[in-house]
Design a protein around this motif. Structure first.
Motif, PDB file in Angstrom:
ATOM      1  N   GLY A 109       0.806  -1.218   0.000  1.00 46.28           N
ATOM      2  CA  GLY A 109       0.000   0.000   0.000  1.00 46.28           C
ATOM      3  C   GLY A 109       0.837   1.264   0.000  1.00 46.28           C
ATOM      4  N   PRO A 110       0.205   2.393   0.281  1.00 42.20           N
ATOM      5  CA  PRO A 110       0.880   3.691   0.165  1.00 42.20           C
ATOM      6  C   PRO A 110       2.035   3.892   1.143  1.00 42.20           C
ATOM      7  CG  PRO A 110      -1.302   3.954   1.133  1.00 42.20           C
ATOM      8  CD  PRO A 110      -1.200   2.537   0.669  1.00 42.20           C
ATOM      9  N   THR A 111       2.014   3.200   2.290  1.00 41.12           N
ATOM     10  CA  THR A 111       3.083   3.388   3.267  1.00 41.12           C
ATOM     11  C   THR A 111       4.141   2.281   3.215  1.00 41.12           C
ATOM     12  OG1 THR A 111       1.824   2.225   4.981  1.00 41.12           O
ATOM     13  CG2 THR A 111       1.572   4.640   4.850  1.00 41.12           C
ATOM     14  N   GLY A 112       4.005   1.354   2.286  1.00 46.50           N
ATOM     15  CA  GLY A 112       4.906   0.214   2.230  1.00 46.50           C
ATOM     16  C   GLY A 112       6.362   0.565   2.031  1.00 46.50           C
ATOM     17  N   GLY A 113       6.645   1.563   1.246  1.00 45.56           N
ATOM     18  CA  GLY A 113       8.034   1.952   1.011  1.00 45.56           C
ATOM     19  C   GLY A 113       8.708   2.490   2.261  1.00 45.56           C
ATOM     20  N   TYR A 114       7.955   3.231   3.052  1.00 45.14           N
ATOM     21  CA  TYR A 114       8.498   3.754   4.308  1.00 45.14           C
ATOM     22  C   TYR A 114       8.855   2.591   5.227  1.00 45.14           C
ATOM     23  CZ  TYR A 114       6.272   8.040   2.641  1.00 45.14           C
ATOM     24  OH  TYR A 114       5.887   9.110   1.881  1.00 45.14           O
ATOM     25  N   ILE A 115       7.913   1.656   5.376  1.00 44.76           N
ATOM     26  CA  ILE A 115       8.121   0.517   6.267  1.00 44.76           C
ATOM     27  C   ILE A 115       9.280  -0.346   5.784  1.00 44.76           C
ATOM     28  CG2 ILE A 115       7.056  -1.577   7.180  1.00 44.76           C
ATOM     29  CD1 ILE A 115       4.325  -0.054   6.949  1.00 44.76           C
ATOM     30  N   ALA A 116       9.345  -0.605   4.491  1.00 43.25           N
ATOM     31  CA  ALA A 116      10.425  -1.424   3.940  1.00 43.25           C
ATOM     32  C   ALA A 116      11.791  -0.778   4.159  1.00 43.25           C
ATOM     33  CB  ALA A 116      10.189  -1.678   2.453  1.00 43.25           C
ATOM     34  N   ALA A 117      11.823   0.534   4.272  1.00 42.09           N
ATOM     35  CA  ALA A 117      13.084   1.252   4.465  1.00 42.09           C
ATOM     36  C   ALA A 117      13.577   1.209   5.910  1.00 42.09           C
ATOM     37  CB  ALA A 117      12.922   2.708   4.027  1.00 42.09           C
ATOM     38  N   PHE A 118      12.739   0.813   6.843  1.00 42.46           N
ATOM     39  CA  PHE A 118      13.126   0.864   8.253  1.00 42.46           C
ATOM     40  C   PHE A 118      14.402   0.082   8.569  1.00 42.46           C
ATOM     41  CE2 PHE A 118       8.566   1.866   9.951  1.00 42.46           C
ATOM     42  CZ  PHE A 118       8.652   3.146   9.422  1.00 42.46           C
ATOM     43  N   PRO A 119      14.546  -1.167   8.123  1.00 47.33           N
ATOM     44  CA  PRO A 119      15.801  -1.867   8.434  1.00 47.33           C
ATOM     45  C   PRO A 119      17.035  -1.169   7.854  1.00 47.33           C
ATOM     46  CG  PRO A 119      14.143  -3.424   7.680  1.00 47.33           C
ATOM     47  CD  PRO A 119      13.594  -2.047   7.438  1.00 47.33           C
ATOM     48  N   ILE A 120      16.910  -0.637   6.652  1.00 47.70           N
ATOM     49  CA  ILE A 120      18.032   0.050   6.015  1.00 47.70           C
ATOM     50  C   ILE A 120      18.373   1.324   6.786  1.00 47.70           C
ATOM     51  CG2 ILE A 120      18.844   1.163   3.883  1.00 47.70           C
ATOM     52  CD1 ILE A 120      16.723  -0.674   2.438  1.00 47.70           C
ATOM     53  N   ALA A 121      17.353   2.066   7.187  1.00 48.13           N
ATOM     54  CA  ALA A 121      17.573   3.306   7.933  1.00 48.13           C
ATOM     55  C   ALA A 121      18.230   3.028   9.281  1.00 48.13           C
ATOM     56  CB  ALA A 121      16.250   4.044   8.125  1.00 48.13           C
ATOM     57  N   ALA A 122      17.791   1.980   9.963  1.00 46.73           N
ATOM     58  CA  ALA A 122      18.403   1.621  11.249  1.00 46.73           C
ATOM     59  C   ALA A 122      19.871   1.245  11.045  1.00 46.73           C
ATOM     60  CB  ALA A 122      17.634   0.473  11.895  1.00 46.73           C
ATOM     61  N   PHE A 123      20.143   0.485   9.986  1.00 49.32           N
ATOM     62  CA  PHE A 123      21.523   0.101   9.686  1.00 49.32           C
ATOM     63  C   PHE A 123      22.379   1.337   9.436  1.00 49.32           C
ATOM     64  CE2 PHE A 123      25.020  -0.908   6.900  1.00 49.32           C
ATOM     65  CZ  PHE A 123      25.591  -2.015   7.531  1.00 49.32           C
ATOM     66  N   ILE A 124      21.892   2.231   8.611  1.00 54.05           N
ATOM     67  CA  ILE A 124      22.665   3.434   8.260  1.00 54.05           C
ATOM     68  C   ILE A 124      22.911   4.304   9.488  1.00 54.05           C
ATOM     69  CG2 ILE A 124      22.541   5.625   7.007  1.00 54.05           C
ATOM     70  CD1 ILE A 124      21.238   4.011   4.707  1.00 54.05           C
ATOM     71  N   ALA A 125      21.867   4.539  10.279  1.00 54.54           N
ATOM     72  CA  ALA A 125      22.032   5.353  11.487  1.00 54.54           C
ATOM     73  C   ALA A 125      23.059   4.713  12.413  1.00 54.54           C
ATOM     74  CB  ALA A 125      20.698   5.528  12.199  1.00 54.54           C
ATOM     75  N   GLY A 126      22.950   3.401  12.587  1.00 58.73           N
ATOM     76  CA  GLY A 126      23.897   2.703  13.447  1.00 58.73           C
ATOM     77  C   GLY A 126      25.308   2.700  12.885  1.00 58.73           C
ATOM     78  N   TYR A 127      25.448   2.453  11.605  1.00 54.73           N
ATOM     79  CA  TYR A 127      26.760   2.378  10.971  1.00 54.73           C
ATOM     80  C   TYR A 127      27.497   3.716  11.071  1.00 54.73           C
ATOM     81  CZ  TYR A 127      30.392   1.524   7.548  1.00 54.73           C
ATOM     82  OH  TYR A 127      31.614   1.390   6.923  1.00 54.73           O
ATOM     83  N   ILE A 128      26.810   4.783  10.720  1.00 53.88           N
ATOM     84  CA  ILE A 128      27.466   6.098  10.748  1.00 53.88           C
ATOM     85  C   ILE A 128      27.801   6.499  12.182  1.00 53.88           C
ATOM     86  CG2 ILE A 128      27.145   8.566  10.272  1.00 53.88           C
ATOM     87  CD1 ILE A 128      25.638   7.691   7.723  1.00 53.88           C
ATOM     88  N   SER A 129      26.921   6.197  13.123  1.00 52.45           N
ATOM     89  CA  SER A 129      27.221   6.553  14.508  1.00 52.45           C
ATOM     90  C   SER A 129      28.361   5.705  15.075  1.00 52.45           C
ATOM     91  CB  SER A 129      25.971   6.440  15.386  1.00 52.45           C
ATOM     92  OG  SER A 129      25.608   5.101  15.597  1.00 52.45           O
ATOM     93  N   GLU A 130      28.515   4.479  14.581  1.00 51.04           N
ATOM     94  CA  GLU A 130      29.636   3.640  15.011  1.00 51.04           C
ATOM     95  C   GLU A 130      30.961   4.153  14.447  1.00 51.04           C
ATOM     96  OE1 GLU A 130      27.166  -0.584  15.251  1.00 51.04           O
ATOM     97  OE2 GLU A 130      28.497  -0.207  13.548  1.00 51.04           O
ATOM     98  N   LYS A 131      30.934   4.678  13.233  1.00 48.54           N
ATOM     99  CA  LYS A 131      32.160   5.135  12.570  1.00 48.54           C
ATOM    100  C   LYS A 131      32.577   6.535  13.002  1.00 48.54           C
ATOM    101  CE  LYS A 131      32.701   1.389  10.324  1.00 48.54           C
ATOM    102  NZ  LYS A 131      33.694   0.451  10.815  1.00 48.54           N
TER     103      LYS A 131
END
Length: 172
Positions: free
Chosen positions: A80-102
């Protein structure tokens, strides 16, 4: 993977499900606390576990558990209309974590969070645009721009909370 890691990943998946229920409908994309919790999962748990926690959340919803906004669940929500946002959640968590770790400090956390939010916007905007029959301009107007100021605040708040949680739980 340690039992503690599994417990924290499960906790953040559950917190994201709770945050989804704090929902203010403003059109096809509601305002929720999901983005804040997605960012926190990456900042607190790190890239790998943050990704895992959000993947668990998405899979729980995809199989029909009512963990998405307004107690919805099922694969149809991802389509549905919000599916792309939800599908992006794992990627966004990874990116936030990766950059904060580096990078150390709140600046890295905020930067990682903002890039994570941008990924959520990108995938969400694309899916919403397709859902609206290819009207990507309208998707930008109703699915991205109204959320920018609030999500900048969520990114800063996530960095502040993550710093305190990591010290309190001894994750640093």
């Amino acid at each position: 993977m340690r039992a503690r890691d599994v417990a924290f990943a499960g906790l953040f998946a559950a917190l994201t499900a709770v945050g989804a229920q704090v929902s203010v409908p403003i059109g096809p994309v509601p305002i929720t606390l999901q983005v804040l919790l997605v960012l926190l999962s990456g900042l607190v748990l790190g890239a790998r576990l943050g990704f895992l926690s959000q993947l668990v959340y998405v899979v729980m919803g995809a199989v029909g558990l009512p963990v998405f906004a307004n107690f919805h669940g099922g694969f149809a929500v991802l389509y549905g209309p919000t599916g792309g946002y939800i599908a992006a959640f794992p990627i966004a968590a990874f990116i936030a974590g990766y950059i904060s770790e580096k990078t150390n400090g709140k600046t890295g956390m905020i930067g990682g969070s903002l890039i994570g939010v941008a990924v959520v916007y990108l995938l969400g905007w694309l899916r919403l645009g397709l859902f609206l029959g290819g009207d990507f301009h309208r998707a930008l107007l109703i699915g991205v721009l109204p959320f920018v100021p609030l999500d900048i605040g969520k990114a800063a708040l996530a960095a502040l909370i993550a710093t305190r949680v990591k010290k309190a739980v001894n994750l640093e």
